[in-house]
Scaffold this motif. Structure first.
Motif, PDB file in Angstrom:
ATOM      1  N   LEU A  86     -11.834  -6.792   1.445  1.00  0.00           N
ATOM      2  CA  LEU A  86     -11.207  -5.976   0.413  1.00  0.00           C
ATOM      3  C   LEU A  86     -12.203  -5.577  -0.668  1.00  0.00           C
ATOM      4  CD1 LEU A  86      -7.807  -7.832  -0.111  1.00  0.00           C
ATOM      5  CD2 LEU A  86      -8.230  -5.738   1.186  1.00  0.00           C
ATOM      6  N   ALA A 104       0.828  -1.208   0.000  1.00  0.00           N
ATOM      7  CA  ALA A 104       0.000   0.000   0.000  1.00  0.00           C
ATOM      8  C   ALA A 104       0.860   1.255   0.000  1.00  0.00           C
ATOM      9  CB  ALA A 104      -0.928  -0.010   1.212  1.00  0.00           C
ATOM     10  N   ASP A 156      -7.172   0.498  -2.872  1.00  0.00           N
ATOM     11  CA  ASP A 156      -7.045  -0.954  -2.713  1.00  0.00           C
ATOM     12  C   ASP A 156      -6.727  -1.622  -4.047  1.00  0.00           C
ATOM     13  OD1 ASP A 156      -7.394  -1.111   0.013  1.00  0.00           O
ATOM     14  OD2 ASP A 156      -9.558  -1.392  -0.091  1.00  0.00           O
TER      15      ASP A 156
END
Length: 463
Positions: free
Chosen positions: A314, A129, A344
């Protein structure tokens, strides 16, 4: 030069009322504290900041603060600013209705179709991330392409081609918020095309059938036997939803002859096959069965998701579409505002391209295989009459039971603190296939430290 009120201090919503600015401000602040809207210890804006926000003189705010400090509503200390006093008298909140006590949940969750959330690769995901966000172009934070971020579509095209035999072009991949989101999109498209029904498997998930029903489609179950779903007679059907790599929940791959038969039907009639590749990464005792889409990408939609390999939260899934469907799906997704979080998406793209996804899948595959082996060993020792089937791949096993015992065993399992499904839970109401008594046991959900206890409770519930 205009006022710079927007750059000062902290925000405070207060509306002075009544005669006199100072008196109105004092009463408004006093009421905010009295009612509990400003909790004890809350730091208030500086007199300069609040005066700028309200467009009044700074001295007026300072004098109002001083009045409330003297009354005990506020405190003022050097270096600490002005705060709501800890011992302020607050009007009691309305008495809340007593909360109904919820029954305790099961000690062990063996419901199929869920991964071990305790093994989510938090550290590796966080690294991905950070890298993804650091590299993201500014436009990635906008509304973006309805198909999803190009970084993820490109990463998925490479991964699915390599690992699942999918013939994927990034331009034909659409990112969606999980499998359900993708299936709903397809159901709406099929209904717009005039379809009234979709052929499905005799055993599956009622949530998927219900999604199709809500799209205005009936579901018509196909026969099932030891070779999997029978696709030899598809007369009258124009679309079919299958789990060909690992039938859910029975666990068998669709026989090669029937794979060929359904593709031949699609080519002959212009029909559409929806290939639900829900857990294709997890195989143990056999070579992986490739996605059906690889046989005919012009008539098969590949549906995939990160819900089993990573985590359902997710909300990341994907459709690999035939060329004839791309524009319709993208247009519907755009008009409905069916968006998926770009950050994401970027993280998953980085997770895949860095190799972290492959490493995680291999580690999870080993962990789940050990659990499956422990389940088979426990049955052999403590319940030898119960046979586990469908265990060459996936995250669940089907435990065959003596005729007429499924209901009592499910009840006994509940008494042992187990959440587990009987096979009848996954049988289509109109299935032409005779029912078999069995349990569908998911071995993905319990964390490693709880698996031995879950097995012990399961064996106590079996006949």
């Amino acid at each position: 030069m205009g006022k710079t009120w927007a750059t000062l201090g902290v925000d405070l919503h207060v509306e002075p009322t009544g005669p006199g600015i100072r008196k109105g401000l004092t009463e408004a602040l006093r009421e905010a504290v009295r009612s509990g809207r400003l909790a004890p210890g809350t730091r208030l804006p500086s007199s300069r900041s609040l005066a700028a926000d309200l467009g009044i003189a700074r001295n007026t705010v300072a004098e109002s603060y001083a009045d409330l400090v003297a009354e005990g509503w506020l405190t003022a200390r050097q270096g600490s600013g002005t705060r709501v006093a800890e011992r302020s008298v607050v009007r009691p909140a309305p008495q809340a209705a007593p909360r109904r006590r919820e029954p305790a949940g099961p000690a062990y969750d063996l419901v199929p179709g869920r991964p071990d959330l305790a093994s989510f690769p938090r550290a590796a995901w966080l690294k991905a991330a950070r890298r993804a966000l650091a590299r993201a172009p500014h436009e990635a934070l906008g509304y973006g392409d309805p198909r999803g971020r190009p970084e993820l579509r490109t990463a998925l095209a490479g991964y699915l081609s390599r690992a699942r035999g999918v013939r994927a072009d990034p331009e034909r991949i659409v990112i969606c918020s999980g499998f359900s989101d993708g299936l709903t999109l397809l159901g709406l498209i099929l209904r717009r095309r005039g379809l009234r029904s979709v052929a499905v498997e005799s055993y599956g998930l009622d949530t998927h059938w219900n999604l199709l029903h809500r799209s205005g489609l009936r579901t018509t179950p196909l026969p099932f036997d030891e070779l999997g779903t029978d696709t030899r007679d598809m007369a009258g059907a124009r679309a079919v939803l299958l789990t060909p790599a690992h039938q859910f929940p029975m666990g068998v791959p669709l026989h090669p002859d029937r794979r060929a038969a359904v593709v031949a039907w699609a080519r002959r009639t212009g029909g559409l096959v929806l290939d639900d590749d829900y857990d294709g990464e997890f195989r143990y005792d056999r070579q992986p069965v490739g996605a059906l889409q690889g046989l005919d990408p012009d008539h098969v939609v590949h549906l995939g998701t990160a819900s089993k390999s990573l985590a359902p939260a997710l909300r990341l899934g994907w459709l690999v579409l035939p060329p004839s469907l791309v524009d319709e799906v993208v247009a519907l997704k755009a008009e409905g505002g069916w968006s998926t979080g770009a950050l994401d998406q970027l993280t998953l793209a980085e997770f895949i391209t860095s190799g972290a996804y492959d490493r995680h899948v291999r580690s999870a595959r080993l962990r789940y295989r050990r659990r499956r082996d422990a389940l088979v060993a426990a049955l052999a020792t403590r319940a030898p009459e119960v046979r586990a089937t469908g265990i060459a791949a996936g995250l669940h096993a089907v435990l065959r039971l003596p005729p007429g015992t499924e209901g009592p065993v499910v009840q006994a399992a509940a008494f042992q603190g187990l959440a587990v499904h009987g096979l009848s839970h996954h049988r289509h109401p109109d299935a032409p296939t005779a029912h078999q008594d069995a349990l569908v046991v998911g071995y993905g959900t319990p964390p490693d430290h709880a698996w031995a206890g879950a097995l012990d409770a399961l064996c106590r519930a079996l006949p």
